[in-house]
Design an enzyme around this catalytic site. Structure first.
Site, PDB file in Angstrom:
ATOM      1  N   HIS A   1       0.837  -1.211   0.000  1.00  0.00           N
ATOM      2  CA  HIS A   1       0.000   0.000   0.000  1.00  0.00           C
ATOM      3  C   HIS A   1       0.870   1.259   0.000  1.00  0.00           C
ATOM      4  O   HIS A   1       0.414   2.335   0.404  1.00  0.00           O
ATOM      5  CB  HIS A   1      -0.960   0.025   1.201  1.00  0.00           C
ATOM      6  CG  HIS A   1      -1.707  -1.246   1.394  1.00  0.00           C
ATOM      7  ND1 HIS A   1      -2.891  -1.542   0.759  1.00  0.00           N
ATOM      8  CD2 HIS A   1      -1.410  -2.349   2.140  1.00  0.00           C
ATOM      9  CE1 HIS A   1      -3.306  -2.744   1.101  1.00  0.00           C
ATOM     10  NE2 HIS A   1      -2.429  -3.263   1.938  1.00  0.00           N
TER      11      HIS A   1
ATOM     12  N   SER B   1      17.619  20.173 -13.288  1.00  0.00           N
ATOM     13  CA  SER B   1      16.528  21.149 -13.334  1.00  0.00           C
ATOM     14  C   SER B   1      17.082  22.481 -13.804  1.00  0.00           C
ATOM     15  O   SER B   1      18.188  22.881 -13.429  1.00  0.00           O
ATOM     16  CB  SER B   1      15.892  21.307 -11.943  1.00  0.00           C
ATOM     17  OG  SER B   1      15.028  22.427 -11.902  1.00  0.00           O
TER      18      SER B   1
END
Length: 483
Positions: free
Chosen positions: A156, A286
């Site tokens: 999960h 970036s």
């Protein structure tokens, strides 16, 4: 300032940025139309062998011009005829006039179109399969190296019982082994359309051989063998069944699923700084945030894999909507689907191979993350140790419950580290097991048979696959991505 014409028209990024030159060539016009000509040569040779009035001189003239295609003339001819096959028949006939009367003799357009597609599918599968094996080999080495390194398991997407880095890698490899099996089966099952005529009945060839059905069967077999196939499809319509495309694209889409899942895992692990894909010294993560090391290769794999997965529906819908012996609404769709499917699979495998050749693991970060969760996971073992030392299970359980709640509050409410172990050490109740606490908290004791499972999986499942590609894998070099 004038711009080069190369930059004034659309090019598929699969060709300009991602796929290999080898795969691009397989789907190139040069390969396609030279294969058409080769098919006409094979047909003429087989018809000559079986007694039709075709001379060796005619065949030799055709063979001289298999590669030198006048694409400009073919395009002009197609504008006139609105028929790509006849355009190329006319251009080829002008180049070898002696052979003009026998080019395409008895055949339909699908003789060259479909048989060429099957040859390209075969060659493309043969190119992809060693790429899959190369990735598996790299991951095998990685799994061996880290088979015993504990790491948090996740269910999960929440921390769960520990596994090992190598065991998780085996989960990725298991899927790749299934993909190799599916692709190999596609290759092994692939047959040739052969010489079947306009609706698959071979009526035109039966006419050529004056009703001699045995010679028609021999013709089909001869051409099939010349093309390097062991057998043709026993029955076809005008085309080979598009169910073949469905099976091939299903295997490619399944490969896309595997790679997307694996590279998503890598992206999540990179966000936790536990594992990184290769990152060059001059690479920029970036344009704004200079410190970033984005997992752009894994992101590219996911992007291309999603495209690959969606292409399956094209093949499925095309097969579903073929009426009777064939309809032409398959043609334009297949030009896109088959080429893009293989180019995307090629690109994503090359990128994944580059990733797998340079994966970096950060054990200290993994240890820190384990340390944040392991105290809670170890509570049952602490309780068992206290019972063995003479303690009351219910009393111990209550003690651990209270201490765990207090430690959890420190983590969740105040952002502090998990201090459950310190609380246990400072509680005199647990004095009988303090000398055993380090062993109880040893992460390696929480990974079960993970390390042994890695050894067993690599020996029983992975090694037999790699043995099939021994010769090919010897020549595999480190992959350098251009972009």
């Amino acid at each position: 300032m004038e711009m080069s014409s190369d930059y004034e028209s659309y090019k598929s990024p699969l060709s300009s940025r991602y796929a290999s030159k080898e795969m691009q060539f397989l789907f190139s016009d040069q390969n396609k139309f030279s294969t058409w000509r080769q098919l006409w040569v094979w047909l003429a040779k087989a018809e000559h062998t079986l007694g039709l009035d075709i001379t060796e001189e005619q065949i030799a003239q055709m063979e001289l011009h298999i590669k030198d295609i006048d694409f400009v003339a073919a395009a002009a001819e197609e504008r006139l005829t609105r028929h790509d096959v006849m355009a190329h028949v006319h251009v080829f006939a002008k180049q070898c006039p002696a052979a003009a009367p026998v080019i395409h003799l008895g055949a339909t357009s699908c003789y060259v179109g479909d048989n060429t597609d099957l040859i390209v599918l075969r060659d493309a599968l043969q190119l992809l399969l060693p790429r899959v094996a190369s990735v598996v080999r790299q991951l095998k080495e990685f799994a061996e190296m880290y088979k015993a390194l504990p790491t948090l398991g996740f269910t999960h997407l929440q921390p769960a019982q520990l596994t090992t880095v190598g065991k998780r890698t085996c989960l990725w490899m298991q899927d790749l082994l299934m993909d190799e099996r599916a692709l190999r089966r596609c290759l092994e099952d692939l047959r040739f359309r052969g010489v079947k005529g306009t609706t698959g009945t071979q009526a035109s060839f039966l006419e050529l051989f004056n009703g001699d059905g045995q010679k028609v069967k021999q013709l089909d077999t001869l051409v099939t063998q010349l093309a390097g196939f062991s057998k043709p499809y026993a029955v076809t319509g005008q085309t080979y069944t598009r169910k073949v495309d469905v099976e091939v694209m299903a295997a490619l889409a399944s490969l896309g699923c595997t790679i997307h899942k694996m590279c998503t895992d890598l992206r999540i692990l990179a966000s936790r700084k536990e594992l990184e894909e290769p990152f060059e010294s001059t690479q920029i993560g970036s344009s704004a945030m200079a410190y970033k090391r984005n997992p752009m290769r894994s992101e590219r794999c996911c992007a291309l894999a999603r495209h690959l997965i969606t292409l399956f529906s094209n093949a499925a819908n095309t097969h579903a909507t073929q009426w009777m012996e064939r309809t032409l609404d398959d043609s334009a769709n297949r030009r896109l689907t088959l080429s893009e499917g293989f180019l995307a699979a090629d690109a994503v495998l090359l990128t994944l191979l580059n990733i797998s050749q340079g994966l970096v693991v950060y054990p200290r970060v993994i240890e820190r993350h384990i340390a944040q969760e392991l105290p809670f996971m170890s509570t049952e073992n602490i309780i068992m140790a206290m019972v063995k030392a003479g303690g009351d299970r219910q009393v111990c359980h209550e003690k651990i419950r209270v201490l765990s709640q207090e430690a959890g509050a420190q983590v969740k409410q105040y952002g502090k580290d998990n201090d459950l172990v310190d609380r246990v050490r400072n509680d005199s109740y647990f004095a009988p097991i303090l000398d055993k606490l380090d062993h109880i908290l040893d992460a390696s004791t929480f990974t079960g048979r993970a390390s042994e499972q890695v050894d067993e999986f690599l020996a029983e499942e992975v090694q037999p696959l790699l043995a099939r590609y021994t010769d090919v894998l010897k020549s595999v070099q480190n992959v350098q991505l251009n972009i």
